[in-house]
Write an enzyme that holds these catalytic residues in place. Structure first.
Site, PDB file in Angstrom:
ATOM      1  CB  SER A   1      -0.922   0.005   1.228  1.00 50.89           C
ATOM      2  OG  SER A   1      -0.148   0.157   2.404  1.00 50.89           O
TER       3      SER A   1
ATOM      4  CB  THR B   1      -6.271   3.921  -3.776  1.00 58.72           C
ATOM      5  OG1 THR B   1      -5.721   5.226  -3.654  1.00 58.72           O
ATOM      6  CG2 THR B   1      -5.628   3.264  -4.999  1.00 58.72           C
TER       7      THR B   1
ATOM      8  CD  GLU C   1      -1.942   7.242  -4.016  1.00 62.94           C
ATOM      9  OE1 GLU C   1      -1.029   6.837  -4.761  1.00 62.94           O
ATOM     10  OE2 GLU C   1      -1.768   7.550  -2.836  1.00 62.94           O
TER      11      GLU C   1
ATOM     12  CE  LYS D   1       1.281   3.558   3.607  1.00 58.78           C
ATOM     13  NZ  LYS D   1       0.363   2.522   3.985  1.00 58.78           N
TER      14      LYS D   1
END
Ligand code: NAD
Ligand code: DAU
Length: 369
Positions: free
Chosen positions: A99, A146, A148, A211
């Protein structure tokens, strides 16, 4: 009420759900959400326990009659076949993935393997199983993805909607786009009941400290530099993880097969502004800090290669069709999250291993090239 009409708050038949990646960040929050909401359901977690998976996160559920944890790989077809049959699964919630964008830049191979090959393996196993059960109407395969995949927005572009063309820019987002296309094709070609969700940046408890938000929280607590990539003006749309879980719950219960939903909190923030907010919260909530004010730790570092400038989600469809709205604002959610990292040192401290430190050296070395 039929099973098809049941929703998350009304009468419903118990489900038997396989949750992949349930020891990771969002997956584990979803497992806790599901077990709280539906204690009569059978919950089976399949997770390979990569660096990002942590079984400790599920410790309070282990030993329960309706809960089973299986350590295994989503690319392992025989294992998946056995689990689907043995557990009589009717619902798959597929979170397992590599991820992290920075890791995909350093080593894209694992992303193609897990995100593309692994998703294909699960889809194909579920198709055979669903066919052999005569295509029951209540079966669902939720593919968690996602925002993205839509690429990067300019400052005044409208937010991503479900019809925005895919333009993935990183090996991570390209691998997720590939898996989305497979999930979509399994509905279009075979009629298999797949549903896809594309969500913006999540934050909250049990987030691995690679993250932005958990990394900043932990570095503030340890008095370490806060590395802001580039000029810090990149924009992300933040959503508290339990709000995401509530959205996925609704989708499983109410969405028609073949549907796609965007999920986002309508909380756009520039990275630097978000880091300032975290610093202020830590100054307020942490009894002791090595450096105060925490903002003094902010350090601008070389940008992430190919760094997407802005993401924003238009969540109109899930709001109007399924009645979903987030409960947390970015202020309330971040306050809870900062407090959680203050209260749960036992969870995150062991993650700061030598391997973790070595990973950071690689990220900064790659960015500096
Ligand atoms: P994560 O990295 O925290 O967790 C991933 C989990 O998958 C880990 O527990 C890991 O052990 C497991 N896993 C990895 N490879 C596996 C394999 N081959 N077989 C079985 N298990 C494996 O990820 P996350 O942030 O919780 O993301 C979960 C899903 O949500 C991913 O599909 C991601 O693309 C998607 N997503 C994440 C965000 C976000 O902000 N984090 C936003 C939108 C969508
Ligand atoms: O948009 C959804 C995506 O959000 C998910 O699909 C991904 O799985 C998840 O990792 C997340 O991707 P991002 O790349 O946006 O998240 P990350 O936390 O890595 O970075 C958030 C922003 O902060 C991004 O613009 C890069 C920047 N950043 C990140 C780190 C780790 C920094 O400035 N410094 C850092 O140290």
């Amino acid at each position: 009420m039929t099973e098809m009409q049941a929703n998350s708050s009304g009468d419903r038949a118990p489900r038997r759900i396989l949750i992949t990646g349930g020891a990771g960040f969002i997956g584990s929050n979803f497992v806790h959400h599901w077990c709280e909401q539906y204690p009569g359901d059978r919950v089976v977690v399949l997770d390979a326990l990569t660096y990002a998976g942590n079984r400790k996160t599920l410790a309070s559920l282990e030993g329960g009659d309706n809960f089973r944890f299986v350590q295994g790989d989503i690319c392992d077809r025989p294992l998946i076949d056995v689990l689907l049959q043995e557990e009589a699964i009717d619902t798959v919630a597929h979170f397992a993935a590599e991820s992290h964008v920075d890791r995909s830049i350093l080593g894209p191979g694992a992303f193609v393997q897990t995100n593309v090959v692994g998703t294909f393996t699960l889809l194909e196993a579920f198709r055979q199983y669903w066919l052999s059960a005569n295509k029951p109407e209540s079966y669902r395969f939720l593919h968690v993805s996602t925002d993205e995949v839509y690429g990067s927005l300019g400052p005044t572009d409208p937010a991503f909607s479900e019809t925005t063309p895919y333009t993935p820019n990183s090996p991570y987002s390209a691998s997720k786009a590939g898996s989305d296309h497979l999930a979509r094709a399994y509905f279009h070609t075979y009629g298999m009941p797949t549903i896809i969700t594309n969500c913006s940046n999540n934050y909250g408890p049990y987030h691995f400290p690679e993250k932005l938000i958990p990394l900043m929280c932990i570095n503030i607590l340890m008095g370490k530099p806060l590395p802001v990539y580039g000029d810090g003006q990149n924009v992300r749309d933040w959503l508290y993880v339990r709000d995401h879980c509530r959205a996925l719950d609704l989708v499983i219960h109410k969405a028609a097969p073949g549907e796609t939903y965007n999920v986002g909190g309508n909380n756009e923030a520039k990275n630097l502004d978000l880091v300032h907010l975290l610093c202020d919260l830590m100054d307020e909530l942490a009894p002791e800090l090595p450096v105060r004010p925490a903002k003094e730790l902010i350090t601008f570092v070389t940008d992430r290669p190919g760094h997407d400038r802005r993401y924003a989600i238009d969540a109109t469809k899930i709001r109007t069709e399924l009645g979903w709205t987030p409960l947390e604002t970015v202020e309330s959610g971040l306050r809870k999250t900062v407090q959680w990292y203050l209260d749960n040192r036992d969870w995150w401290q062991p993650l700061l291993s030598e391997e973790y430190q070595a990973y950071y050296q690689q990220v900064y070395a790659a960015a500096a090239k």
